[in-house]
Design an enzyme around this catalytic site. Structure first.
Site, PDB file in Angstrom:
ATOM      1  N   PHE A 127       4.441  12.655   1.778  1.00  0.00           N
ATOM      2  CA  PHE A 127       5.439  11.709   1.281  1.00  0.00           C
ATOM      3  C   PHE A 127       4.865  11.024   0.054  1.00  0.00           C
ATOM      4  CE2 PHE A 127       2.785   9.367   4.210  1.00  0.00           C
ATOM      5  CZ  PHE A 127       2.694   8.083   3.703  1.00  0.00           C
ATOM      6  N   LYS A 166      -4.992  17.758   5.328  1.00  0.00           N
ATOM      7  CA  LYS A 166      -4.693  16.476   4.691  1.00  0.00           C
ATOM      8  C   LYS A 166      -5.235  15.315   5.525  1.00  0.00           C
ATOM      9  CE  LYS A 166      -0.955  13.684   3.533  1.00  0.00           C
ATOM     10  NZ  LYS A 166       0.428  13.372   3.625  1.00  0.00           N
ATOM     11  N   TYR A 218       3.564  10.217  -3.389  1.00  0.00           N
ATOM     12  CA  TYR A 218       3.092  10.982  -4.550  1.00  0.00           C
ATOM     13  C   TYR A 218       2.382  12.284  -4.162  1.00  0.00           C
ATOM     14  CZ  TYR A 218       4.069   6.583  -6.946  1.00  0.00           C
ATOM     15  OH  TYR A 218       4.684   5.461  -7.437  1.00  0.00           O
ATOM     16  N   ASP A 219       2.408  12.625  -2.874  1.00  0.00           N
ATOM     17  CA  ASP A 219       1.669  13.802  -2.386  1.00  0.00           C
ATOM     18  C   ASP A 219       1.931  15.094  -3.173  1.00  0.00           C
ATOM     19  OD1 ASP A 219       0.546  12.110  -0.569  1.00  0.00           O
ATOM     20  OD2 ASP A 219       1.434  13.017   1.213  1.00  0.00           O
ATOM     21  N   HIS A 235      -7.109   9.349   2.015  1.00  0.00           N
ATOM     22  CA  HIS A 235      -7.645   7.991   1.866  1.00  0.00           C
ATOM     23  C   HIS A 235      -7.330   7.151   3.104  1.00  0.00           C
ATOM     24  CE1 HIS A 235      -3.548   8.298   0.574  1.00  0.00           C
ATOM     25  NE2 HIS A 235      -3.382   7.006   0.480  1.00  0.00           N
ATOM     26  N   ASP A 278      -2.329  -1.267   2.767  1.00  0.00           N
ATOM     27  CA  ASP A 278      -1.765  -1.308   1.420  1.00  0.00           C
ATOM     28  C   ASP A 278      -2.468  -0.197   0.665  1.00  0.00           C
ATOM     29  OD1 ASP A 278       0.169  -2.581  -0.288  1.00  0.00           O
ATOM     30  OD2 ASP A 278      -1.517  -3.128  -1.557  1.00  0.00           O
ATOM     31  N   GLY A 320       6.781   7.300   7.064  1.00  0.00           N
ATOM     32  CA  GLY A 320       5.678   8.189   6.690  1.00  0.00           C
ATOM     33  C   GLY A 320       4.342   7.617   7.143  1.00  0.00           C
ATOM     34  N   LYS A 321       4.144   6.322   6.875  1.00  0.00           N
ATOM     35  CA  LYS A 321       2.896   5.652   7.290  1.00  0.00           C
ATOM     36  C   LYS A 321       2.787   5.577   8.808  1.00  0.00           C
ATOM     37  CE  LYS A 321       2.028   2.712   3.282  1.00  0.00           C
ATOM     38  NZ  LYS A 321       1.826   1.346   2.806  1.00  0.00           N
ATOM     39  N   SER A 349       7.408  -0.654   8.116  1.00  0.00           N
ATOM     40  CA  SER A 349       8.511   0.097   8.719  1.00  0.00           C
ATOM     41  C   SER A 349       8.625   1.440   7.988  1.00  0.00           C
ATOM     42  CB  SER A 349       9.820  -0.695   8.626  1.00  0.00           C
ATOM     43  OG  SER A 349      10.028  -1.118   7.298  1.00  0.00           O
TER      44      SER A 349
END
Length: 196
Positions: free
Chosen positions: A153, A176, A155-156, A181, A71, A12-13, A9
């Site tokens: 978002f 980006k 640690y960017d 990754h 993950d 950002g992802k 949820s």
């Protein structure tokens, strides 16, 4: 259009995966059922991604649904690979992105350095009827003790990818998207999705 249910949820992802999987209707599982706690107690990104995907697939109780879980996290060399799988809760159980970012920058600085080699890992798990697959993507670079830029978002703002002189918080979204990754892992996941 095929439905792809995300076992997250995290907005950002969700945004990032929607942008990279345009040929699918990407839905966070919380739009279909109530959010529930998933205990991620494995010691690798891959196993934690599988735990999330399996849990959501089972909870949805629809054998035709395709569930994707990710993950991911950052590993910093000077901290012997920390925070790694604990990236999302590095600042404590109720920590938000800013808390995590602050703690990681402080911990690097406490080692007496202003930066350290680091890398991001993304493991993506895909679970559907009779099928479980995982893929990985990595992005290498440098972790800083100072945040720069408002983009992205997590640690960017403290991470400069290899070959660049700006943090992910400063880089353009399109740039980006090419090197992250998660996008690397998603490109591989896309091949799996096409084969389903």
């Amino acid at each position: 259009m095929k439905k792809l249910v995300l076992a997250t949820s995290n907005q950002g992802k969700v945004r990032e995966i929607k942008a990279l999987c345009k040929e699918y209707e990407v839905i966070p599982y919380t739009e279909l059922i109530d959010a529930f706690e998933i205990i991620e107690d494995a010691d690798t990104f891959k196993e934690n991604a599988l735990i999330k995907a399996r849990a959501v697939y089972k909870a949805l109780d629809d054998e035709n649904v395709v569930v994707m879980a990710d993950d991911s996290g950052i590993s910093v060399d000077v901290l012997e690979g920390a925070p790694g799988i604990y990236s999302a809760r590095y600042g404590g159980e109720d920590a938000n992105d800013k808390d995590n970012l602050k703690k990681l920058m402080q911990d690097i600085e406490a080692k007496g350095v202003m930066s350290s080699p680091a890398h991001y890992t993304a493991a993506i798990a895909i679970v559907t009827k009779g099928i479980e697959k995982t893929v990985h993507g990595w992005m290498y670079g440098t972790a800083l003790t100072e945040a720069k830029g408002e983009g992205g978002f997590g640690y960017d703002p403290m991470f400069i990818p290899l070959g660049y002189d700006k943090t992910l918080g400063e880089l353009d979204e399109e740039v980006k998207k090419e090197l992250s990754h998660r996008s690397r892992a998603l490109r591989l996941a896309g091949k799996i999705l096409k084969s389903l």
